[in-house]
Design a protein around this motif. Structure first.
Motif, mmCIF file in Angstrom:
data_model
loop_
_atom_site.group_PDB
_atom_site.id
_atom_site.type_symbol
_atom_site.label_atom_id
_atom_site.label_comp_id
_atom_site.label_asym_id
_atom_site.label_seq_id
_atom_site.Cartn_x
_atom_site.Cartn_y
_atom_site.Cartn_z
ATOM 1 N N LEU A 111 1.803 -4.726 6.681
ATOM 2 C CA LEU A 111 2.759 -3.846 5.914
ATOM 3 C C LEU A 111 3.533 -2.757 6.635
ATOM 4 O O LEU A 111 4.702 -2.469 6.351
ATOM 5 N N TRP A 112 2.662 -1.975 7.585
ATOM 6 C CA TRP A 112 3.287 -0.811 8.354
ATOM 7 C C TRP A 112 4.325 -1.186 9.265
ATOM 8 O O TRP A 112 5.218 -0.611 9.736
ATOM 9 N N THR A 113 4.266 -2.634 9.723
ATOM 10 C CA THR A 113 5.576 -2.951 10.690
ATOM 11 C C THR A 113 6.735 -3.074 9.935
ATOM 12 O O THR A 113 7.761 -2.972 10.683
ATOM 13 N N ASP A 114 7.037 -3.006 8.617
ATOM 14 C CA ASP A 114 7.959 -3.138 8.044
ATOM 15 C C ASP A 114 8.599 -1.432 7.930
ATOM 16 O O ASP A 114 7.917 -0.608 7.607
ATOM 17 N N ALA A 115 9.967 -1.329 8.238
ATOM 18 C CA ALA A 115 10.342 0.027 8.455
ATOM 19 C C ALA A 115 10.464 0.617 6.934
ATOM 20 O O ALA A 115 10.639 2.031 6.779
ATOM 21 N N ALA A 116 10.865 -0.250 6.182
ATOM 22 C CA ALA A 116 11.136 0.420 4.625
ATOM 23 C C ALA A 116 9.985 0.950 4.110
ATOM 24 O O ALA A 116 8.649 0.532 4.206
ATOM 25 N N PRO A 117 9.958 2.076 3.360
ATOM 26 C CA PRO A 117 8.559 2.638 2.592
ATOM 27 C C PRO A 117 8.036 1.587 1.503
ATOM 28 O O PRO A 117 8.742 0.750 1.081
ATOM 29 N N LEU A 118 6.837 1.968 1.254
ATOM 30 C CA LEU A 118 6.249 1.104 0.308
ATOM 31 C C LEU A 118 7.013 1.487 -0.977
ATOM 32 O O LEU A 118 7.168 2.326 -1.297
ATOM 33 N N PRO A 119 7.144 0.428 -1.895
ATOM 34 C CA PRO A 119 7.752 0.479 -3.285
ATOM 35 C C PRO A 119 6.806 1.574 -4.036
ATOM 36 O O PRO A 119 5.529 1.533 -3.678
ATOM 37 N N ALA A 120 7.436 2.132 -4.971
ATOM 38 C CA ALA A 120 6.683 2.980 -5.790
ATOM 39 C C ALA A 120 5.790 2.106 -6.627
ATOM 40 O O ALA A 120 6.145 0.929 -7.050
ATOM 41 N N LEU A 121 4.804 2.974 -7.216
ATOM 42 C CA LEU A 121 3.969 2.111 -8.256
ATOM 43 C C LEU A 121 4.627 1.767 -9.247
ATOM 44 O O LEU A 121 5.448 2.351 -9.923
ATOM 45 N N GLY A 122 4.577 0.325 -9.868
ATOM 46 C CA GLY A 122 5.194 -0.046 -10.853
ATOM 47 C C GLY A 122 6.453 -0.893 -10.376
ATOM 48 O O GLY A 122 6.986 -1.737 -11.277
ATOM 49 N N GLU A 123 7.010 -0.695 -9.276
ATOM 50 C CA GLU A 123 8.119 -1.536 -8.784
ATOM 51 C C GLU A 123 7.732 -2.990 -8.309
ATOM 52 O O GLU A 123 7.744 -3.265 -7.178
ATOM 53 N N SER A 124 7.416 -3.580 -9.353
ATOM 54 C CA SER A 124 6.987 -5.345 -8.866
ATOM 55 C C SER A 124 8.137 -5.914 -8.071
ATOM 56 O O SER A 124 7.685 -6.625 -7.220
ATOM 57 N N GLY A 125 9.299 -5.720 -8.388
ATOM 58 C CA GLY A 125 10.491 -6.450 -7.623
ATOM 59 C C GLY A 125 10.514 -6.048 -6.227
ATOM 60 O O GLY A 125 10.674 -6.766 -5.297
ATOM 61 N N GLY A 126 10.533 -4.766 -5.970
ATOM 62 C CA GLY A 126 10.332 -4.358 -4.546
ATOM 63 C C GLY A 126 8.994 -4.650 -3.917
ATOM 64 O O GLY A 126 9.377 -4.982 -2.603
ATOM 65 N N ALA A 127 8.061 -4.840 -4.498
ATOM 66 C CA ALA A 127 6.797 -5.219 -4.143
ATOM 67 C C ALA A 127 6.996 -6.601 -3.740
ATOM 68 O O ALA A 127 6.383 -6.986 -2.356
#
Length: 158
Positions: A111-127
Motif C-alpha cells: 500500500l505504501w508504494t502507492d503515492a496517493a494517501p490512504l482513503p479516509a475511513l468509510g470511503e469504500s469506493g476509494g478503498a
C-alpha cells in the motif's frame, strides 16, 4: 482466524516493525478489507493459484514490487531481518505462507508504494480503487468489496 486475532497476532506486530507513519486506523482497515477480499483469512495458499499468505502475494508481483520499490525496499529489508527471513523474492515468497506478521508487513508496504494517501475511513469506493490499483487482482470481485470493507471498518471502530 477472527479479525481481532488477525489484528493482534499479525497486523499490530507488523506495524510495530515499520515506521510509525505507516500505522493508523485507515491502514488497518485497508489491511483487513484486502485480507478478507483476497483470502477471507482462511487460505494462506491461493486455491488453484500461486499466491501466498493471507494477502495473497505472488513472487514476481507483490513480493518483487515491495522488495524493489524505492519507497519500500529499505523497510522490507528491516522487516525481513526482524522476521529472520532473507530479503530475496524466493525466500520471502515461501515465508509468507507461514509468517502472518511478515505477510501483514508486506501488505502494508505494498500500500505504501502507492503515492496517493490512504482513503479516509468509510470511503469504500476509494478503498476499492486503491486495492485494485495496488493488488491488481486477476479476477476482481467488486461485488463483495462493500460488505467486506464494512466488516473491516466495524472491527477497527471497536
Amino acid at each position: 482466524m477472527t479479525l481481532t486475532e488477525i489484528r493482534r497476532q499479525a497486523i499490530a506486530p507488523a506495524l510495530a516493525l515499520l515506521p510509525a507513519r505507516m500505522s493508523g486506523a485507515a491502514g488497518e482497515v485497508m489491511l483487513l478489507a484486502i485480507g478478507l477480499q483476497e483470502s477471507r483469512f482462511a487460505h494462506r495458499r491461493q486455491v488453484g493459484g500461486p499466491a501466498r499468505g493471507f494477502w495473497q502475494f505472488e513472487q514476481g508481483g507483490g513480493v518483487r514490487g515491495v522488495l524493489r520499490h524505492t519507497a519500500t525496499a529499505g523497510h522490507a529489508r528491516v522487516l525481513c531481518e526482524a522476521r529472520k527471513v532473507a530479503a530475496t523474492e524466493s525466500v520471502v515468497y515461501a515465508a509468507l505462507e507461514h509468517d502472518d506478521v511478515l505477510a501483514a508487513g508486506f501488505a502494508r508496504l505494498l500500500l505504501w508504494t502507492d503515492a496517493a494517501p490512504l482513503p479516509a475511513l468509510g470511503e469504500s469506493g476509494g478503498a476499492w480503487t486503491l486495492y485494485a490499483r495496488t493488488w491488481r487482482p486477476g479476477k476482481p470481485h467488486p461485488e463483495t468489496w462493500e460488505g467486506l470493507y464494512s466488516l473491516a471498518l466495524a472491527e477497527v471502530d471497536l
